[in-house]
Design an enzyme around this catalytic site. Sequence first.
Site, mmCIF file in Angstrom:
data_model
loop_
_atom_site.group_PDB
_atom_site.id
_atom_site.type_symbol
_atom_site.label_atom_id
_atom_site.label_comp_id
_atom_site.label_asym_id
_atom_site.label_seq_id
_atom_site.Cartn_x
_atom_site.Cartn_y
_atom_site.Cartn_z
ATOM 1 N N LYS B 69 0.845 -1.190 0.000
ATOM 2 C CA LYS B 69 0.000 0.000 0.000
ATOM 3 C C LYS B 69 0.882 1.243 0.000
ATOM 4 O O LYS B 69 1.935 1.263 0.642
ATOM 5 C CB LYS B 69 -0.879 -0.031 1.249
ATOM 6 C CG LYS B 69 -1.978 1.017 1.312
ATOM 7 C CD LYS B 69 -2.805 0.804 2.589
ATOM 8 C CE LYS B 69 -3.918 1.827 2.751
ATOM 9 N NZ LYS B 69 -4.714 1.594 3.968
ATOM 10 N N SER B 164 -9.536 1.451 3.391
ATOM 11 C CA SER B 164 -8.800 2.250 2.428
ATOM 12 C C SER B 164 -7.733 1.472 1.653
ATOM 13 O O SER B 164 -7.149 1.996 0.728
ATOM 14 C CB SER B 164 -8.106 3.412 3.159
ATOM 15 O OG SER B 164 -7.169 2.889 4.092
ATOM 16 N N SER B 188 -9.564 -0.925 7.549
ATOM 17 C CA SER B 188 -9.064 -0.621 6.212
ATOM 18 C C SER B 188 -8.455 -1.793 5.456
ATOM 19 O O SER B 188 -8.275 -1.734 4.251
ATOM 20 C CB SER B 188 -8.023 0.509 6.269
ATOM 21 O OG SER B 188 -8.675 1.756 6.271
#
Lengths: 536, 517
Positions: B69, B164, B188
């Site tokens: 990420k 996210s 997330s």
Amino acid sequence: MAAVAARGCGGAVCRRAWQRGVARKARGGAVPAGKSGLAPWVPVVGLEIHAQISSNSKLFSGSQVQFAAPPNSLVSFFDASLPGTLPVLNRRCVEAAVMTGLALNCRINKKSLFDRKHYFYADLPAGYQITQQRVPIAVNGSLSYSLCIDNKMSQMVTKTVRIKQIQLEQDSGKSLHDDIRSQTLVDLNRAGVGLMEVVMEPDMCCGEEAAAAVRELQLILQALGSSQAVMAEGQLRVDANVSVHHPGEPYGVRTEVKNINSLRFLAKAVDYEIQRQIEELENGGTILNETRAFDSKLGCTVPMRDKEGKQDYRFMPEPNLPPLILYDAKSLPANVSHQQVVNIDWIHERLPDLPSVKRAKLVEQYGILPEHSFTLLQNEDGLTEFFENVVKQTQMKPRKVIGWILNDLLSYLKQHSLTVKESPVSSFLLADLLNLLEKKEISAAAAKQVLAELWKGEGKTPLEIVKEKKLELIQDQKELEQICQVVIDGHENEVMAIKAGNRKVLNKLIGLVQRETHGRSNPVLVKQLLEKKLSE
Amino acid sequence: QVSVALKEGQVTPTQLCQRCLALIRSTKFLNAYITVAEETALKQAEESEKRYRRGQPLGVLDGIPVSVKDNFNTAGIETTCASNMLKGYISPYNATVVQKLLDQGAVLLGKTNLDEFAMGSGSTDGVFGPVRNPWSYSRQYKEKSVSKSHSEDEESNWVITGGSSGGSAAAVSSFTCFAALGSDTGGSTRNPAAHCGVVGLKPTYGLISRHGLIPLVNSMDVPGILTRCVDDAAVVLGSIAGHDPKDSTTIQDNFMPFELPDLTDVSKLSIGIPKEYHAPGLSSEILALWSKAADLFKDAGAKVIEVSLPHTRYSIVCYHVLCTAEVASNMARFDGLEYGHRSDMNESTESMYAATRREGFNDVVRGRILSGNYFLLKQNYENYFIKAQKVRRLIANDFVKVFRSGVDILLTPTTLSDAVPYMEFIKEDNRTRSTQDDILTQAANMAGLPAVSVPTALSEKGLPVGLQFIGRSFQEKQLLTIAKWFEKQVKFPMIQLEEVKRLDHGVFQHQKSASFS
């Protein structure tokens, strides 16, 4: 809750009485209250002192700590607050704070916490400072300090100031403003260096007290090695909180004076601020709760423009640091060495002698006066060692040695602005000289002459100088007797006076013999000879 | 399984890497990646290949393509947090977790998309645009959705990944990598895992180093692991967990990697079903799946009991205060001085700060900074921040009580519903969405507990649904062992992607079962 019980100086204790602003620096006895219908003013001074911790690396990062290194050469990713970096507490800094706390008679908190204090400033890269706002590492201590009254060493008083707390926190970087190109340059070398903030309660009442308290703290820090505490290098920074009020009334509104970079300026700044507040109030004005800067050139305090308005620091717990847990012998978990944890008792046992203890030892060991022990520790780093070295190498009694150190050596060094370590006369040479004196090979007057030669630093030994200048005492008693006789013969009037009972005149004759021998005669011996001849 | 193939030489790390890079290119429309580090990835693959040739691979992860990420620092590769503030920012160091993966020979393909600074639950609010859920393009979804929304433009039918860590979830789900790192502050990792049909593990707080993870909420952030099966998650966990001297909040001990046993007997287990997770808005479909899963355990002999976590409903509002407060603090460093975006405004330092932050942050980030600073004001601190901390303690205590009562593990849904179409999702603002979407995952972060979302079944629309297991602190092995048993029972279907098929020349036959362990 705001007012703290007054301690330290009531008006009577403080030698300087502050009064309705007639004379700027009113000295002398307490102002008779009531006469004018107005009570005298009581100034209240509290201090916040930031001491840079003497450590190899910073409080939360591995970068080196060093004064005057090339800009931004000592900056880790964490110091520059690169995203994703985390603080890792430096053990050495914790130990330094514990040592300092113990030396200041504080209670060491076995669990203390870190907080973030937020404000935007160019030299604060993270936008917050990590400090200990809620639970600091040490609380409730005290510091005893002494100061002399009216600059007389013989009239020393000892006072105590309470230490509210000691907290660990990060230093900021430095902003350098280039006004010509209207830009600000930032040096982050200092950013993240460990600081101990020592908060002193408002127990002081004048600049001199504040300066004396800070001086004692400075000596303690240096004895501990927890801070080098050199004010000129910014390792010790003092902010003073000053207010004035009438006795029996609540404390007045206080101002904070910053930008003080020497002890002398601290005393000046505080006294100026006290007087300014008194005059302001006397003239019907009010004191604003503001931050003022001391202007050392003008000798006054001025409001700081960029600190106007109240800041809300939006404190919150530092989530990346677990509570700081300290142990003592009792709570120390098994199988843990003192290297893995910080053990308060272990540190306590290894505390070096503090200045107060050192002074007491000097008085006891050498039989010198207490005020001399103060001067030894007070003035100069290394002076005590110098004194002790001389004592070790000479037969002269320490009580006599101290005079040579405090009067001759110190005044010479001061005149030439030298440190003890830079002295052209080593402890060895001085001891040599004092031995000659002690063995009665030279007179005290001759010794002063030799010392004057020694200052030149030409590499001669005291004995060589004595020989060269023919300063040795006249050992030949006959020669001395002859000189005495000459003096007696040439001063009939004096001889008559002595014989008539005026013994004081004898000293004049002794002096004349001294002059005749260029200081090479032993006054005691001369006195004996003269007395013998006069009684014949 | 790919690991075995690598060992046996059926496929080389370079081939594997190239295959994944090709897939990334062909699935570019998913917008899963912000940066693809093609060159360095191929170099790493080459190195790995040499090791295999010497017969000295570094371990199971050697040669395995992974993604990270884009809020983890990667030396030499841009780290943007999907924000204008850090566009073009190249970190000088690797996050500890990234370094650990590289040290074990993993091949880092690139950085995956997210909501700006991980603030969101859709992966729709980053400067690089929204991530599209690979399942939008699956045969399963298309077959079911076409009949219903025939008239609508197919383009507008695509569903979100959740967030996210949506980019990481999409990357794993679309076979472009075998494992990806996400981060999990309020769900997330688990939320997009559930929506994308992959396994999403949020380990215990403190088990994995956060050093190098650009923080959202320091006291809740945990690096998350997204994989295609539970075994893979255990392998990745084993390679990145343990003490890190650079993160003072990590456990002191080293972590012992484990292999998951095949559980045959669940009769000694006690499974808790927290009734508060029957939350308003929970779709009937998911409710049905949840009770079916509970029955599965019951039928296998496990004790399944209803439990109560009474403070769960305060979790979101409590989170709102704690999160925004930390955000306000953490974001203070982005002032344009040391790194990142700096505005041209140069009238004064203050005006430069203001302009930099206005230009660098999106509305969501700015909004959270604003409310966070409000909560931290002296006059509000006691009423908001302190209160929220107390509530957090109550929430954590709920879990302690339940686990103390003998419950081994909690079974809950991960999300309220399956993934919604993007056009639907953006009708609500980020705050509302986050509030709804984190509701079932958030409490585990408050309590710092490990939790894993396991893909369970497809919804009526042909979209994945995940269920969540929440375990005891540092009991990842037990958590994952149970998750693995469950995974085996539910036999979640493979995604059928046209794009993957086209490129499927054999290598991905090894991948059919989707794992590398």
